[in-house]
Design a protein around this motif. Structure first.
Motif, mmCIF file in Angstrom:
data_model
loop_
_atom_site.group_PDB
_atom_site.id
_atom_site.type_symbol
_atom_site.label_atom_id
_atom_site.label_comp_id
_atom_site.label_asym_id
_atom_site.label_seq_id
_atom_site.Cartn_x
_atom_site.Cartn_y
_atom_site.Cartn_z
ATOM 1 N N ILE A 147 0.951 -1.321 -0.040
ATOM 2 C CA ILE A 147 0.144 0.036 -0.159
ATOM 3 C C ILE A 147 0.816 0.967 -0.112
ATOM 4 C CG2 ILE A 147 -2.006 1.190 1.191
ATOM 5 C CD1 ILE A 147 -2.782 -1.307 2.723
ATOM 6 N N LEU A 148 0.579 2.215 -0.904
ATOM 7 C CA LEU A 148 1.116 3.480 -0.876
ATOM 8 C C LEU A 148 0.392 4.392 0.179
ATOM 9 C CD1 LEU A 148 3.441 5.417 -1.760
ATOM 10 C CD2 LEU A 148 1.902 6.036 -3.799
ATOM 11 N N GLY A 149 0.869 4.843 1.317
ATOM 12 C CA GLY A 149 0.321 5.659 2.034
ATOM 13 C C GLY A 149 0.210 7.023 1.645
ATOM 14 N N LEU A 150 -1.053 7.417 1.859
ATOM 15 C CA LEU A 150 -1.239 9.076 1.252
ATOM 16 C C LEU A 150 -1.681 9.892 2.312
ATOM 17 C CD1 LEU A 150 -2.542 7.933 -2.222
ATOM 18 C CD2 LEU A 150 -0.278 8.817 -1.567
ATOM 19 N N GLY A 151 -2.785 10.510 1.954
ATOM 20 C CA GLY A 151 -3.477 11.542 3.148
ATOM 21 C C GLY A 151 -4.021 10.589 4.222
ATOM 22 N N SER A 152 -3.940 10.995 5.468
ATOM 23 C CA SER A 152 -4.005 10.187 6.767
ATOM 24 C C SER A 152 -5.634 9.524 6.775
ATOM 25 C CB SER A 152 -3.960 10.960 7.885
ATOM 26 O OG SER A 152 -2.408 11.218 8.243
ATOM 27 N N ARG A 153 -6.533 10.450 6.374
ATOM 28 C CA ARG A 153 -7.890 10.040 6.629
ATOM 29 C C ARG A 153 -8.242 9.012 5.411
ATOM 30 N NH1 ARG A 153 -12.601 12.952 8.531
ATOM 31 N NH2 ARG A 153 -13.792 11.309 9.397
ATOM 32 N N SER A 154 -7.708 8.919 4.320
ATOM 33 C CA SER A 154 -8.043 8.022 3.079
ATOM 34 C C SER A 154 -7.292 6.794 3.544
ATOM 35 C CB SER A 154 -7.793 8.805 2.038
ATOM 36 O OG SER A 154 -6.593 8.861 1.725
ATOM 37 N N THR A 155 -6.088 6.792 3.772
ATOM 38 C CA THR A 155 -5.205 5.808 4.058
ATOM 39 C C THR A 155 -5.631 4.979 5.396
ATOM 40 O OG1 THR A 155 -3.239 6.756 3.062
ATOM 41 C CG2 THR A 155 -2.911 5.022 4.473
ATOM 42 N N LEU A 156 -6.147 5.597 6.369
ATOM 43 C CA LEU A 156 -6.466 4.770 7.577
ATOM 44 C C LEU A 156 -8.037 4.284 7.220
ATOM 45 C CD1 LEU A 156 -5.437 7.306 10.505
ATOM 46 C CD2 LEU A 156 -4.688 5.086 9.896
ATOM 47 N N PHE A 157 -8.614 4.908 6.319
ATOM 48 C CA PHE A 157 -9.946 4.353 5.965
ATOM 49 C C PHE A 157 -9.701 3.033 5.247
ATOM 50 C CE2 PHE A 157 -12.871 3.735 2.407
ATOM 51 C CZ PHE A 157 -14.311 3.369 3.168
ATOM 52 N N TYR A 158 -8.853 2.984 4.374
ATOM 53 C CA TYR A 158 -8.425 1.815 3.530
ATOM 54 C C TYR A 158 -8.081 0.601 4.677
ATOM 55 C CZ TYR A 158 -8.896 3.468 -1.236
ATOM 56 O OH TYR A 158 -9.518 3.796 -2.518
ATOM 57 N N ILE A 159 -7.299 1.146 5.399
ATOM 58 C CA ILE A 159 -6.539 -0.060 6.366
ATOM 59 C C ILE A 159 -7.599 -0.618 7.340
ATOM 60 C CG2 ILE A 159 -4.808 -0.245 8.256
ATOM 61 C CD1 ILE A 159 -3.060 1.761 7.063
ATOM 62 N N ASN A 160 -8.136 0.366 7.712
ATOM 63 C CA ASN A 160 -9.420 -0.180 8.551
ATOM 64 C C ASN A 160 -10.360 -0.993 8.141
ATOM 65 O OD1 ASN A 160 -8.547 1.187 11.125
ATOM 66 N ND2 ASN A 160 -10.026 2.883 10.460
ATOM 67 N N GLU A 161 -10.936 -0.738 6.671
ATOM 68 C CA GLU A 161 -11.726 -1.529 6.106
ATOM 69 C C GLU A 161 -11.167 -2.859 5.585
ATOM 70 O OE1 GLU A 161 -15.139 -0.983 4.935
ATOM 71 O OE2 GLU A 161 -14.806 0.543 6.593
ATOM 72 N N LEU A 162 -9.837 -2.759 5.312
ATOM 73 C CA LEU A 162 -9.092 -3.948 4.851
ATOM 74 C C LEU A 162 -9.115 -4.994 6.243
ATOM 75 C CD1 LEU A 162 -5.932 -2.560 3.036
ATOM 76 C CD2 LEU A 162 -7.678 -4.275 2.149
ATOM 77 N N ASN A 163 -9.027 -4.394 7.317
ATOM 78 C CA ASN A 163 -8.487 -5.116 8.650
ATOM 79 C C ASN A 163 -9.984 -5.806 8.900
ATOM 80 O OD1 ASN A 163 -5.925 -5.155 9.132
ATOM 81 N ND2 ASN A 163 -6.297 -3.145 10.351
ATOM 82 N N THR A 164 -11.272 -4.998 8.790
ATOM 83 C CA THR A 164 -12.487 -5.407 9.142
ATOM 84 C C THR A 164 -12.853 -6.441 8.257
ATOM 85 O OG1 THR A 164 -13.036 -3.360 9.892
ATOM 86 C CG2 THR A 164 -14.854 -4.779 9.358
ATOM 87 N N LEU A 165 -12.733 -6.501 7.007
ATOM 88 C CA LEU A 165 -13.041 -7.405 5.781
ATOM 89 C C LEU A 165 -12.153 -8.952 6.084
ATOM 90 C CD1 LEU A 165 -15.029 -8.142 3.602
ATOM 91 C CD2 LEU A 165 -13.392 -7.008 2.083
ATOM 92 N N TYR A 166 -11.090 -8.491 6.284
ATOM 93 C CA TYR A 166 -10.190 -9.693 6.472
ATOM 94 C C TYR A 166 -10.699 -10.655 7.660
ATOM 95 C CZ TYR A 166 -5.808 -12.397 6.712
ATOM 96 O OH TYR A 166 -4.899 -13.448 6.622
ATOM 97 N N ASN A 167 -10.816 -9.951 8.794
ATOM 98 C CA ASN A 167 -11.176 -10.339 10.158
ATOM 99 C C ASN A 167 -12.435 -11.162 10.030
ATOM 100 O OD1 ASN A 167 -12.748 -9.920 13.109
ATOM 101 N ND2 ASN A 167 -10.632 -10.433 13.229
ATOM 102 N N GLN A 168 -13.660 -10.591 9.222
ATOM 103 C CA GLN A 168 -14.553 -11.325 8.861
ATOM 104 C C GLN A 168 -14.522 -12.731 7.981
ATOM 105 O OE1 GLN A 168 -17.063 -8.429 6.691
ATOM 106 N NE2 GLN A 168 -17.229 -7.269 8.260
ATOM 107 N N GLU A 169 -13.495 -12.697 7.405
ATOM 108 C CA GLU A 169 -13.093 -13.991 6.619
ATOM 109 C C GLU A 169 -12.374 -15.031 7.386
ATOM 110 O OE1 GLU A 169 -14.148 -14.841 3.522
ATOM 111 O OE2 GLU A 169 -14.888 -12.852 3.084
#
Length: 221
Positions: A8-30
């Motif tokens: 992942i290329l980290g960019l603005g904090s709000r958008s990057t953290l949104f992606y990371i949180n969503e990635l972790n949530t979806l991965y954890n569901q699996e």
């Protein structure tokens, strides 16, 4: 340790953290338990990139190409860029690894849903430029835009979310706008800041960022 498949290329904090949180949530569901999505993160100095956006330029090409080269040294398989607009620059670069491309994913999903016309919501630049619209039209997808007044509202939401100064009233207005346009046509979100507060459970709403996140988790799994 298993090989990391995702970078992942980290960019603005709000958008990057949104992606990371969503990635972790979806991965954890699996995977369950305390699972979190494995990836390698290269955090950029976003000011050097953002100051040159939204337009493409040789200067922006050079900066982003250097970051991509550093990501590719990590021996990953795929790269996730948490910024929709930046993909116009990504398309201009020499990249050896697979890019999890929001426009390609959106076109595939639109075709899967048998949609022939969509309403595009993004930054003012994204809505008014030809980058996204021309890619859709080349695949037989008609692109409509909100009214001028509503385009300015959408862009205000984008700017306020980026600055973390959004209000409940502004987000409520954003929800009403989405409800209005999804009554007659599918709506495609083409801006990460718009994804952060998107309404849930609207089958006529397609989020490019969420498509990237779903694809990224499938790659890691």
């Amino acid at each position: 340790m298993d090989k990391m498949k995702l970078g992942i290329l980290g960019l603005g904090s709000r958008s990057t953290l949104f992606y990371i949180n969503e990635l972790n949530t979806l991965y954890n569901q699996e995977k369950g338990g305390y699972s979190s999505c494995p990836f390698m993160l290269l955090n950029s100095n976003f000011d050097t990139i953002n100051s040159l956006l939204p337009d493409t330029s040789d200067s922006l090409n050079a900066i982003v190409q250097d970051y991509i080269k550093e990501l590719e040294k990590m021996d990953i398989e795929s790269i996730l860029i948490p910024n929709i607009t930046l993909h116009e620059t990504i398309d201009r670069l020499v990249i050896k690894k697979r890019i999890i491309h929001p426009i390609h994913l959106a076109i595939a999903k639109i075709k899967e849903n048998n949609w022939t016309k969509i309403v595009l919501l993004g930054s003012l630049h994204s809505m008014q430029s030809q980058y996204i619209s021309s890619a859709f039209k080349a695949k037989g997808i008609e692109v409509a835009l909100p009214s001028e007044e509503d385009r300015f509202l959408v862009d205000e939401v984008r700017k306020r979310v980026y600055a973390e100064t959004e209000t409940i009233g502004l987000i409520e207005d954003y929800y009403l706008l989405i409800e209005k346009y999804t009554k007659d046509n599918p709506v495609v979100l083409a801006c990460t800041e718009l994804s952060v507060f998107k309404p849930m459970n609207n089958n006529n709403l397609l989020d490019m960022a969420q498509l990237q996140i779903i694809e990224a988790v499938q790659i890691v799994l």
